[in-house]
Design an enzyme around this catalytic site. Sequence first.
Site, PDB file in Angstrom:
ATOM      1  N   ASP A 175       0.862  -1.186   0.000  1.00 43.72           N
ATOM      2  CA  ASP A 175       0.000   0.000   0.000  1.00 43.72           C
ATOM      3  C   ASP A 175       0.900   1.239   0.000  1.00 43.72           C
ATOM      4  OD1 ASP A 175      -2.296   1.476   0.062  1.00 43.72           O
ATOM      5  OD2 ASP A 175      -2.895   0.926   2.093  1.00 43.72           O
TER       6      ASP A 175
HETATM    7  C1  LIG Z   1      -5.236   1.363  -9.151  1.00 42.24           C
HETATM    8  C2  LIG Z   1      -5.103   0.112  -8.491  1.00 42.24           C
HETATM    9  C3  LIG Z   1      -5.718  -1.067  -9.096  1.00 42.24           C
HETATM   10  C4  LIG Z   1      -4.434   0.052  -7.341  1.00 42.24           C
HETATM   11  C5  LIG Z   1      -4.183  -1.158  -6.595  1.00 42.24           C
HETATM   12  C6  LIG Z   1      -3.478  -0.814  -5.362  1.00 42.24           C
HETATM   13  C7  LIG Z   1      -2.713  -2.011  -4.943  1.00 42.24           C
HETATM   14  C8  LIG Z   1      -1.360  -2.181  -5.471  1.00 42.24           C
HETATM   15  C9  LIG Z   1      -3.340  -2.902  -4.144  1.00 42.24           C
HETATM   16  C10 LIG Z   1      -2.752  -4.152  -3.694  1.00 42.24           C
HETATM   17  C11 LIG Z   1      -3.031  -4.505  -2.266  1.00 42.24           C
HETATM   18  C12 LIG Z   1      -4.352  -4.113  -1.759  1.00 42.24           C
HETATM   19  C13 LIG Z   1      -5.545  -4.710  -2.371  1.00 42.24           C
HETATM   20  C14 LIG Z   1      -4.374  -3.253  -0.733  1.00 42.24           C
HETATM   21  C15 LIG Z   1      -5.611  -2.781  -0.098  1.00 42.24           C
HETATM   22  O1  LIG Z   1      -5.715  -1.426  -0.301  1.00 42.24           O
HETATM   23  P1  LIG Z   1      -6.967  -0.838  -1.046  1.00 42.24           P
HETATM   24  O2  LIG Z   1      -6.567   0.525  -1.480  1.00 42.24           O
HETATM   25  O3  LIG Z   1      -7.440  -1.795  -2.076  1.00 42.24           O
HETATM   26  O4  LIG Z   1      -8.077  -0.799   0.093  1.00 42.24           O
HETATM   27  P2  LIG Z   1      -8.479   0.414   1.052  1.00 42.24           P
HETATM   28  O5  LIG Z   1      -9.318   1.312   0.236  1.00 42.24           O
HETATM   29  O6  LIG Z   1      -9.215  -0.237   2.184  1.00 42.24           O
HETATM   30  O7  LIG Z   1      -7.194   1.049   1.513  1.00 42.24           O
END
Ligand SMILES: CC(C)=CCC/C(C)=C/CC/C(C)=C/COP(=O)(O)OP(=O)(O)O
Length: 305
Positions: free
Chosen positions: A76
């Site tokens: 993240d």
């Molecule tokens: C544009 C794009 C596809 C970005 C992906 C980001 C990324 C590399 C995610 C991988 C790990 C993940 C699902 C983290 C959760 O954060 P989250 O941001 O999914 O969840 P949250 O909103 O609860 O922080």
Amino acid sequence: MAFLQLPTVSPIGRINSKLLIPSFSSLRTCTSTAGKRIGERPKLERFSRSIPKCCLAGAETEIDEVTPNHVAIIIDGHRKWAKSRGVTVQEGHQTGVNNWKHIISRASQLGIKLLTIWALSPQNFNRSKMEVDFLMRIYEDFLRSDVKELVTSQQDIQFSAIGDKSRLPEYLQDAISYAEGLSQANKGMHFILAVAYGGREDIVEAARKIAAKVEHGILRPDDIDEATFEQHLMTNITKFPSPDLLIRAAGEQRLSNFFLWQLPFTEFYFTPKLFPDFGEADLLDALASYRCRYRGFGERKGIHE
Ligand SMILES: CC(C)=CCC/C(C)=C/CC/C(C)=C/COP(=O)(O)OP(=O)(O)O
């Protein structure tokens, strides 16, 4: 500070006449200055930069005994990292992915048996298409170059991907099959890439498979227990489905729909480090913190079992 003195047997038959662990009342602060490391322990040395002092006190134990079998990482902070440096989000993602190889390799050297990196959730498909497409491309590159190198190296790393692969573009599905195929006979650390993986989706899918077996008379409802359920989850590909340690980067302290079934007794480590800045030293910090935890599994069984 009081210590509990427990007789211990090393699972691999090395040292350990005694293992001293801080008594329960002293575990919260980890600030004792009592005791010193005893003798020369090269393995322990690697952790010494960040081991809280209470963990060093009288710790007559090999590091192997407190190395988690399964470590999972929620990456993240790529956007924040890019913004703070005035670079593109793509550069943030690419820098993060560039770190994976080093972390995987180090984890394998440290004796971790299974490392899961969560790289995409089903919910992430609702983000900007351009960004999602970019991630798919760099994940493909990672599989065809870094993973290829890791699985064909002496480290003998096994590779698998979990998640709803049908949601991935064909070129990424092909790259996954390619890397899985290359590592098929490997016996080293297992690296799992969780991509298009969601905890709730995993549970729903397991329930669907179990329901189908009941419908076809393969299972009776009374036969369904925790073990049956676990066997139908995507993490059933490994004998360590539940992470011992979960690391989340970038300061957020939530699961965001990662492993939901698998984490009841997992130790959590949250770091403010943005993932593109997360490196081997941060992995060591997380392991040092893990080493200090008291794992009771709801039964106060002991540490790090
Ligand atoms: C544009 C794009 C596809 C970005 C992906 C980001 C990324 C590399 C995610 C991988 C790990 C993940 C699902 C983290 C959760 O954060 P989250 O941001 O999914 O969840 P949250 O909103 O609860 O922080």
